[in-house]
Design a protein around this motif. Structure first.
Motif, short mmCIF file in Angstrom:
data_model
loop_
_atom_site.label_atom_id
_atom_site.label_comp_id
_atom_site.label_asym_id
_atom_site.label_seq_id
_atom_site.Cartn_x
_atom_site.Cartn_y
_atom_site.Cartn_z
N MET A 1 -2.13 -2.98 2.29
CA MET A 1 -0.83 -2.36 2.53
C MET A 1 0.22 -3.38 2.96
SD MET A 1 -1.62 0.47 1.45
CE MET A 1 0.02 1.15 1.60
N ARG A 2 -0.22 -4.48 3.55
CA ARG A 2 0.71 -5.53 3.96
C ARG A 2 1.25 -6.34 2.78
NH1 ARG A 2 -2.70 -7.82 9.17
NH2 ARG A 2 -2.01 -6.22 10.69
N THR A 3 0.64 -6.22 1.64
CA THR A 3 1.11 -7.01 0.49
C THR A 3 2.49 -6.59 0.03
OG1 THR A 3 0.14 -5.48 -1.13
CG2 THR A 3 -1.27 -7.26 -0.32
N GLU A 4 2.88 -5.35 0.32
CA GLU A 4 4.17 -4.80 -0.14
C GLU A 4 4.29 -4.88 -1.67
OE1 GLU A 4 7.43 -6.53 1.95
OE2 GLU A 4 6.73 -5.87 3.92
N ASP A 5 3.13 -4.87 -2.32
CA ASP A 5 3.08 -4.89 -3.78
C ASP A 5 2.97 -3.45 -4.27
OD1 ASP A 5 2.07 -4.89 -6.47
OD2 ASP A 5 1.45 -6.98 -6.21
N GLU A 6 3.92 -3.01 -5.07
CA GLU A 6 3.96 -1.63 -5.54
C GLU A 6 2.70 -1.27 -6.31
OE1 GLU A 6 6.52 -0.08 -9.05
OE2 GLU A 6 7.72 0.27 -7.25
N ASP A 7 2.22 -2.18 -7.17
CA ASP A 7 1.02 -1.91 -7.96
C ASP A 7 -0.20 -1.75 -7.06
OD1 ASP A 7 2.44 -2.00 -10.34
OD2 ASP A 7 2.06 -4.15 -10.64
N VAL A 8 -0.28 -2.57 -6.02
CA VAL A 8 -1.39 -2.47 -5.09
C VAL A 8 -1.36 -1.13 -4.36
CG1 VAL A 8 -2.40 -3.41 -2.97
CG2 VAL A 8 -1.65 -4.96 -4.80
N HIS A 9 -0.19 -0.73 -3.89
CA HIS A 9 -0.07 0.54 -3.19
C HIS A 9 -0.48 1.71 -4.09
CE1 HIS A 9 3.07 -1.23 -0.15
NE2 HIS A 9 1.86 -1.75 -0.03
N GLN A 10 -0.06 1.67 -5.34
CA GLN A 10 -0.42 2.74 -6.27
C GLN A 10 -1.92 2.76 -6.52
OE1 GLN A 10 1.97 2.21 -9.77
NE2 GLN A 10 3.90 2.75 -8.73
N ALA A 11 -2.52 1.58 -6.63
CA ALA A 11 -3.97 1.51 -6.84
C ALA A 11 -4.73 2.07 -5.65
CB ALA A 11 -4.39 0.06 -7.12
N VAL A 12 -4.32 1.67 -4.46
CA VAL A 12 -4.98 2.15 -3.24
C VAL A 12 -4.87 3.67 -3.13
CG1 VAL A 12 -4.88 2.14 -0.72
CG2 VAL A 12 -4.70 -0.02 -1.97
N ALA A 13 -3.72 4.20 -3.48
CA ALA A 13 -3.50 5.64 -3.34
C ALA A 13 -4.45 6.45 -4.21
CB ALA A 13 -2.05 5.99 -3.68
N THR A 14 -4.93 5.87 -5.32
CA THR A 14 -5.85 6.61 -6.20
C THR A 14 -7.31 6.39 -5.83
OG1 THR A 14 -5.98 4.78 -7.80
CG2 THR A 14 -4.22 6.41 -8.12
#
Length: 453
Positions: free
Chosen positions: A198-211
């Motif tokens: 979550m600290r990466t502030e990377d939109e793609d990472v956040h979307q991946a984590v959410a799924t």
């Protein structure tokens, strides 16, 4: 491939009943060669020789493997034209270079080496292709791919959750920019790993984590305030979200879509994730989703097989067609439910088995669909292999070419109907008529003669 100018020839090339001498003569024409390339099964040696005589390296791409006899495989391997000798291998290299999945067997055949050897090939793109195409690779091979020096290979090795990432590799893969997004979608995350992502502030990472299906309630709570439609929809599907929160999240995304947000539209319409956890939930909990406002939950519920009769009655009358179709695939779906659904909406031909192939579907009613107003419903009548000729004649006059195509492929077609459809203005119809095994050899020879072959 249908030839727009010579559809009867391309169709004839596909015809499983075409005699060898017909195929040999067809090989002298480009449209015929295209049709022959689409045939299934082994090609006679004489046909292969004709293709080599009249064709080029594009046609030689289909001449490989079990389609050829051992003698013809040697013939191509010794062909004086290097483009012919290398046609299939060149095609496979082309797909590898463009990172297109082709299948591990194709890679082995084109390179003449087993998959265990291709894992260590000098080319990173080839190693990445092995990672994409060798789905059931053993753990040792997966470990080698995860440790590969090239990021392209590591990324390919982690796209799918099978064979997956062993626990001892999680930290390394989550820290690797090449694999982080892929792995964040499916590995169980520790609290520290979640925090770091979550600290990466990377939109793609956040979307991946959410799924990620393994998130804890605390992790889901920390995702609630992320202003991203894709994240909101993914979080709304979590088992840790209550009804009020779920409705609020969907309402926010719906409002964004109404305001013209492309991201919100994609999140709602191109989101292929589902709340799979619902299938494993206790029956009492699942039943609370019968009236869920979000269709995806009712659709997942309809895919269960242990619901009470009242639930099936509700799902069979759900306002969403996909929910009704999903429910109708249960083993004990009543005949009247199946017929009503098909008669109102037709069938979905890219999903097998078809509803009309359900053991409980009243197949004797298929021919009655010919008189329905919807062309999509009338098309389903063609699933009756003994559809009366009068019905085929009626469908052959339809304005919609896909109906005439269905008639052109039908096993009960007559010579007169085939004759009419062979000259249909829609090339695809004429092509399918030429490919129908009911076409008599005498008519095949006339088609060749008319084309000067």
């Amino acid at each position: 491939m249908t030839s727009l100018d010579h559809p009867r020839l391309s169709g004839l090339g596909r015809n499983p009943a075409a005699p060898v001498d017909v195929l040999v003569r067809l090989a002298a024409h480009k449209a015929g060669r295209h049709g022959i390339s689409m045939r299934r099964g082994r090609l006679a040696d004489a046909v292969v020789e004709a293709l080599l005589t009249h064709g080029d390296d594009d046609n030689a791409v289909s001449l490989h493997g079990d389609r050829l006899s051992p003698a013809m495989r040697r013939r191509i391997a010794e062909h004086p034209d290097p483009a012919i000798r290398d046609a299939y291998a060149a095609f496979v290299r082309y797909t590898v270079d463009r990172q297109v999945t082709i299948g591990i067997e194709a890679l082995e055949e084109a390179h003449g080496r087993p998959r265990t050897a291709l894992v260590g090939a000098p080319s990173p793109k080839l190693r990445a292709a092995v990672a994409r195409d060798w789905y059931d690779r053993p753990a040792a091979v997966q470990a080698a791919l995860l440790a590969d020096p090239d990021p392209l290979v590591r990324a390919a090795a982690t796209v799918d959750k099978k064979p997956g990432v062993p626990p001892e590799w999680s930290d390394r893969c989550l820290a690797d920019p090449a694999t982080r997004v892929n792995v964040a979608r499916y590995v169980p995350l520790t609290s520290d790993q979640f925090t770091q992502l979550m600290r990466t502030e990377d939109e793609d990472v956040h979307q991946a984590v959410a799924t990620n299906p393994h998130l804890s309630a605390d992790m889901v709570a920390r995702l609630l305030d992320i202003d991203d439609p894709a994240v909101r929809v993914a979080v709304a599907q979590s088992r840790h979200v209550d009804t009020e929160t779920r409705n609020r999240l969907y309402a926010l995304v719906e409002a964004e879509r109404a305001a013209g947000s492309t991201e919100a539209w994609v999140a709602l319409n191109w989101n292929f994730t589902e709340p799979d956890w619902l299938r494993e939930a206790p029956l009492d909990e699942r039943m609370t989703y019968l009236d869920c406002e979000q269709t995806v939950f009712r659709r997942v519920l309809a895919s269960c097989r242990d619901l009470p009769e009242e639930a099936w009655r509700r799902l069979d009358n759900d306002p969403d067609l996909m929910v009704r179709r999903t429910a109708a695939r249960r083993p004990d779906a009543p005949p009247h439910v199946l017929e009503r659904l098909v008669r109102a909406h037709g069938d979905v031909f890219h999903i097998r088995p078809l509803l009309v192939e359900h053991p409980n579907f009243p197949r004797h009613t298929l021919r009655t669909l010919v008189d329905e107003p919807s062309p999509n419903v009338r098309y389903v009548a063609l699933q009756d292999p003994e559809l009366p000729v009068t019905a085929l004649q009626q469908l052959a006059t339809a304005e919609d070419s896909f109906l005439r195509r269905g008639v052109a492929r039908h096993p009960n077609i007559t010579d007169a109907l085939l004759e009419r459809l062979l000259v249909d203005p829609a090339p695809e119809v004429a092509d399918d008529a030429g490919a129908n095994p009911a076409l008599r050899p005498a008519r095949m020879y006339r088609i060749l003669a008319e084309a000067g072959l």
